[in-house]
Scaffold this motif. Sequence first.
Motif, PDB file in Angstrom:
ATOM      1  N   TYR A  11       0.849  -1.183   0.000  1.00 22.31           N
ATOM      2  CA  TYR A  11       0.000   0.000   0.000  1.00 22.31           C
ATOM      3  C   TYR A  11       0.888   1.236   0.000  1.00 22.31           C
ATOM      4  O   TYR A  11       1.981   1.218   0.567  1.00 22.31           O
ATOM      5  CB  TYR A  11      -0.914   0.010   1.239  1.00 22.31           C
ATOM      6  N   PRO A  12       0.430   2.323  -0.598  1.00 22.48           N
ATOM      7  CA  PRO A  12       1.227   3.556  -0.560  1.00 22.48           C
ATOM      8  C   PRO A  12       1.326   4.087   0.862  1.00 22.48           C
ATOM      9  O   PRO A  12       0.480   3.805   1.701  1.00 22.48           O
ATOM     10  CB  PRO A  12       0.422   4.507  -1.458  1.00 22.48           C
ATOM     11  N   SER A  13       2.379   4.842   1.139  1.00 24.72           N
ATOM     12  CA  SER A  13       2.548   5.426   2.467  1.00 24.72           C
ATOM     13  C   SER A  13       1.448   6.447   2.715  1.00 24.72           C
ATOM     14  O   SER A  13       0.948   7.093   1.785  1.00 24.72           O
ATOM     15  CB  SER A  13       3.913   6.094   2.597  1.00 24.72           C
ATOM     16  N   TYR A  14       1.050   6.602   3.984  1.00 27.36           N
ATOM     17  CA  TYR A  14       0.005   7.547   4.307  1.00 27.36           C
ATOM     18  C   TYR A  14       0.215   8.014   5.736  1.00 27.36           C
ATOM     19  O   TYR A  14       0.897   7.392   6.532  1.00 27.36           O
ATOM     20  CB  TYR A  14      -1.384   6.919   4.160  1.00 27.36           C
ATOM     21  N   GLU A  15      -0.395   9.139   6.070  1.00 24.20           N
ATOM     22  CA  GLU A  15      -0.284   9.661   7.423  1.00 24.20           C
ATOM     23  C   GLU A  15      -1.184   8.847   8.346  1.00 24.20           C
ATOM     24  O   GLU A  15      -2.349   8.610   8.047  1.00 24.20           O
ATOM     25  CB  GLU A  15      -0.711  11.124   7.458  1.00 24.20           C
ATOM     26  N   TYR A  16      -0.605   8.430   9.470  1.00 21.83           N
ATOM     27  CA  TYR A  16      -1.345   7.577  10.398  1.00 21.83           C
ATOM     28  C   TYR A  16      -2.383   8.385  11.167  1.00 21.83           C
ATOM     29  O   TYR A  16      -2.074   9.419  11.752  1.00 21.83           O
ATOM     30  CB  TYR A  16      -0.376   6.917  11.382  1.00 21.83           C
ATOM     31  N   THR A  17      -3.616   7.911  11.149  1.00 21.38           N
ATOM     32  CA  THR A  17      -4.691   8.515  11.919  1.00 21.38           C
ATOM     33  C   THR A  17      -5.354   7.422  12.735  1.00 21.38           C
ATOM     34  O   THR A  17      -5.822   6.425  12.178  1.00 21.38           O
ATOM     35  CB  THR A  17      -5.742   9.151  10.982  1.00 21.38           C
ATOM     36  N   GLY A  47      -0.746   7.898  18.466  1.00 24.78           N
ATOM     37  CA  GLY A  47      -2.149   7.705  18.814  1.00 24.78           C
ATOM     38  C   GLY A  47      -2.508   6.262  18.561  1.00 24.78           C
ATOM     39  O   GLY A  47      -1.978   5.632  17.653  1.00 24.78           O
ATOM     40  N   SER A  48      -3.405   5.706  19.370  1.00 19.74           N
ATOM     41  CA  SER A  48      -3.715   4.290  19.268  1.00 19.74           C
ATOM     42  C   SER A  48      -5.093   4.068  18.660  1.00 19.74           C
ATOM     43  O   SER A  48      -6.060   4.739  19.010  1.00 19.74           O
ATOM     44  CB  SER A  48      -3.663   3.631  20.652  1.00 19.74           C
ATOM     45  N   SER A  49      -5.155   3.100  17.763  1.00 18.42           N
ATOM     46  CA  SER A  49      -6.434   2.660  17.252  1.00 18.42           C
ATOM     47  C   SER A  49      -6.987   1.612  18.207  1.00 18.42           C
ATOM     48  O   SER A  49      -6.287   1.100  19.071  1.00 18.42           O
ATOM     49  CB  SER A  49      -6.265   2.074  15.852  1.00 18.42           C
ATOM     50  N   SER A  50      -8.265   1.288  18.051  1.00 15.73           N
ATOM     51  CA  SER A  50      -8.909   0.301  18.914  1.00 15.73           C
ATOM     52  C   SER A  50      -9.599  -0.749  18.060  1.00 15.73           C
ATOM     53  O   SER A  50     -10.288  -0.412  17.092  1.00 15.73           O
ATOM     54  CB  SER A  50      -9.937   0.973  19.835  1.00 15.73           C
ATOM     55  N   ASP A  70      -0.577  -4.227  15.245  1.00 17.52           N
ATOM     56  CA  ASP A  70      -0.817  -2.881  14.726  1.00 17.52           C
ATOM     57  C   ASP A  70      -0.597  -1.772  15.755  1.00 17.52           C
ATOM     58  O   ASP A  70      -0.964  -0.638  15.530  1.00 17.52           O
ATOM     59  CB  ASP A  70      -2.257  -2.792  14.187  1.00 17.52           C
ATOM     60  N   GLY A  71      -0.014  -2.104  16.910  1.00 17.46           N
ATOM     61  CA  GLY A  71       0.230  -1.088  17.922  1.00 17.46           C
ATOM     62  C   GLY A  71      -1.031  -0.476  18.483  1.00 17.46           C
ATOM     63  O   GLY A  71      -1.049   0.665  18.942  1.00 17.46           O
ATOM     64  N   SER A  95      -0.960  -1.331  22.472  1.00 17.50           N
ATOM     65  CA  SER A  95      -0.890  -0.218  23.398  1.00 17.50           C
ATOM     66  C   SER A  95      -1.607  -0.569  24.696  1.00 17.50           C
ATOM     67  O   SER A  95      -1.105  -0.333  25.790  1.00 17.50           O
ATOM     68  CB  SER A  95      -1.512   1.028  22.769  1.00 17.50           C
ATOM     69  N   GLN A  96      -2.776  -1.175  24.557  1.00 18.31           N
ATOM     70  CA  GLN A  96      -3.528  -1.676  25.700  1.00 18.31           C
ATOM     71  C   GLN A  96      -4.187  -2.982  25.304  1.00 18.31           C
ATOM     72  O   GLN A  96      -4.488  -3.208  24.129  1.00 18.31           O
ATOM     73  CB  GLN A  96      -4.594  -0.668  26.148  1.00 18.31           C
ATOM     74  N   LEU A  97      -4.408  -3.829  26.292  1.00 18.86           N
ATOM     75  CA  LEU A  97      -4.990  -5.141  26.012  1.00 18.86           C
ATOM     76  C   LEU A  97      -6.016  -5.476  27.085  1.00 18.86           C
ATOM     77  O   LEU A  97      -5.715  -5.451  28.275  1.00 18.86           O
ATOM     78  CB  LEU A  97      -3.900  -6.210  25.987  1.00 18.86           C
ATOM     79  N   SER A  98      -7.211  -5.782  26.629  1.00 19.09           N
ATOM     80  CA  SER A  98      -8.255  -6.257  27.522  1.00 19.09           C
ATOM     81  C   SER A  98      -8.523  -7.716  27.182  1.00 19.09           C
ATOM     82  O   SER A  98      -9.195  -8.031  26.198  1.00 19.09           O
ATOM     83  CB  SER A  98      -9.536  -5.420  27.351  1.00 19.09           C
ATOM     84  N   LEU A  99      -7.935  -8.588  27.992  1.00 21.69           N
ATOM     85  CA  LEU A  99      -8.052 -10.022  27.781  1.00 21.69           C
ATOM     86  C   LEU A  99      -8.730 -10.607  29.015  1.00 21.69           C
ATOM     87  O   LEU A  99      -8.167 -10.564  30.108  1.00 21.69           O
ATOM     88  CB  LEU A  99      -6.659 -10.627  27.591  1.00 21.69           C
ATOM     89  N   PRO A 100      -9.937 -11.136  28.883  1.00 20.63           N
ATOM     90  CA  PRO A 100     -10.696 -11.577  30.063  1.00 20.63           C
ATOM     91  C   PRO A 100     -10.113 -12.853  30.672  1.00 20.63           C
ATOM     92  O   PRO A 100      -9.384 -13.599  30.003  1.00 20.63           O
ATOM     93  CB  PRO A 100     -12.090 -11.831  29.482  1.00 20.63           C
ATOM     94  N   PRO A 101     -10.431 -13.120  31.935  1.00 23.17           N
ATOM     95  CA  PRO A 101      -9.934 -14.345  32.589  1.00 23.17           C
ATOM     96  C   PRO A 101     -10.335 -15.614  31.861  1.00 23.17           C
ATOM     97  O   PRO A 101      -9.656 -16.649  31.993  1.00 23.17           O
ATOM     98  CB  PRO A 101     -10.580 -14.278  33.978  1.00 23.17           C
ATOM     99  N   GLU A 102     -11.405 -15.551  31.072  1.00 24.71           N
ATOM    100  CA  GLU A 102     -11.859 -16.729  30.329  1.00 24.71           C
ATOM    101  C   GLU A 102     -10.837 -17.217  29.322  1.00 24.71           C
ATOM    102  O   GLU A 102     -10.971 -18.323  28.779  1.00 24.71           O
ATOM    103  CB  GLU A 102     -13.184 -16.416  29.621  1.00 24.71           C
ATOM    104  N   VAL A 103      -9.790 -16.400  29.058  1.00 24.21           N
ATOM    105  CA  VAL A 103      -8.734 -16.865  28.159  1.00 24.21           C
ATOM    106  C   VAL A 103      -8.109 -18.149  28.704  1.00 24.21           C
ATOM    107  O   VAL A 103      -7.604 -18.988  27.951  1.00 24.21           O
ATOM    108  CB  VAL A 103      -7.647 -15.775  27.980  1.00 24.21           C
ATOM    109  N   GLY A 104      -8.157 -18.319  30.015  1.00 22.43           N
ATOM    110  CA  GLY A 104      -7.600 -19.517  30.631  1.00 22.43           C
ATOM    111  C   GLY A 104      -8.371 -20.783  30.330  1.00 22.43           C
ATOM    112  O   GLY A 104      -7.921 -21.883  30.681  1.00 22.43           O
ATOM    113  N   GLU A 105      -9.529 -20.654  29.668  1.00 15.85           N
ATOM    114  CA  GLU A 105     -10.344 -21.813  29.323  1.00 15.85           C
ATOM    115  C   GLU A 105     -10.050 -22.338  27.922  1.00 15.85           C
ATOM    116  O   GLU A 105     -10.679 -23.314  27.486  1.00 15.85           O
ATOM    117  CB  GLU A 105     -11.829 -21.453  29.442  1.00 15.85           C
ATOM    118  N   LEU A 106      -9.106 -21.692  27.223  1.00 15.60           N
ATOM    119  CA  LEU A 106      -8.759 -22.165  25.879  1.00 15.60           C
ATOM    120  C   LEU A 106      -8.048 -23.513  26.014  1.00 15.60           C
ATOM    121  O   LEU A 106      -6.929 -23.587  26.533  1.00 15.60           O
ATOM    122  CB  LEU A 106      -7.866 -21.146  25.169  1.00 15.60           C
TER     123      LEU A 106
END
Length: 277
Positions: A11-17, A47-50, A70-71, A95-106
Amino acid sequence: LMLPGGEESEYPSYEYTPFDVSFPPEIGDLVYLKKLYIGKYSGDLSGSSSFIFPAEIGKLVSLEYIQLADGADYSFPAEISGLTNLKEMNIICCSQLSLPPEVGELPNLENLTINYVEGRGGPVPEGIENLPKLQKLGITNFSGSLPYRIGNMSTLTSLILTFADKAPGPIPVGIIGRLSNLTSVDLTGNFSSIPPEISQWVTSMPQLASLQLDISGEPNVTVPSELAEFYNLASDASSFLFSLSGSGLTGTLPEEMLDSKWRYFKTYKISGTSITG
């Protein structure tokens, strides 16, 4: 599934938003999807995307591999436990991670990598200590101390940890020493000391074949003579990797570690330190 910016596309370079992505419920219809990849953006991440995954992600019963690089901020629902065939999850840059305790059930997750963006940090997720088949765990730039519960992960064979705190204290040898099946330990941080009790790993981790310690910060940590006992750990020294590095190490090597027998190690490396001899 690949979003724009992946390494396999041009992809061509672009300004990150920064932007927010809420996946639609229809993502749950991809029942044959085996790999989910969100590609890495190489520009400024000030700046962080979500990315917000809906409950329907738990319907992706064929999914075996997730890579998020993707940071951004990532948020998973409790329904992540429905990914019963997931074997590997690599959150390469977040940047931030919301991983619930249920991940332990995998039930089949074997590899888990979490790499927080440097300078932002994040916690060691709750629940990962319950993963029944996890073999490889890597968490980079996590904040806070290493939870005691991590020592319950009896299936782990490989552990890579980078402590983000400026003063995490001494290397947590007691917690890590409970992981009796480890074959590889790689620790990085501004530790205040290498406790002599690290020698107990020789008996508590009989299969250990690689030990790498990187001590950052000001040069005020000395090498305890007890580290020399690791020579006796490997029945075949030629298969053992031993590495000490980092600006925080100073002083001299213990006499026991200058013995010529250490040359038989597969790797015996001391680099980037203030150790004088």
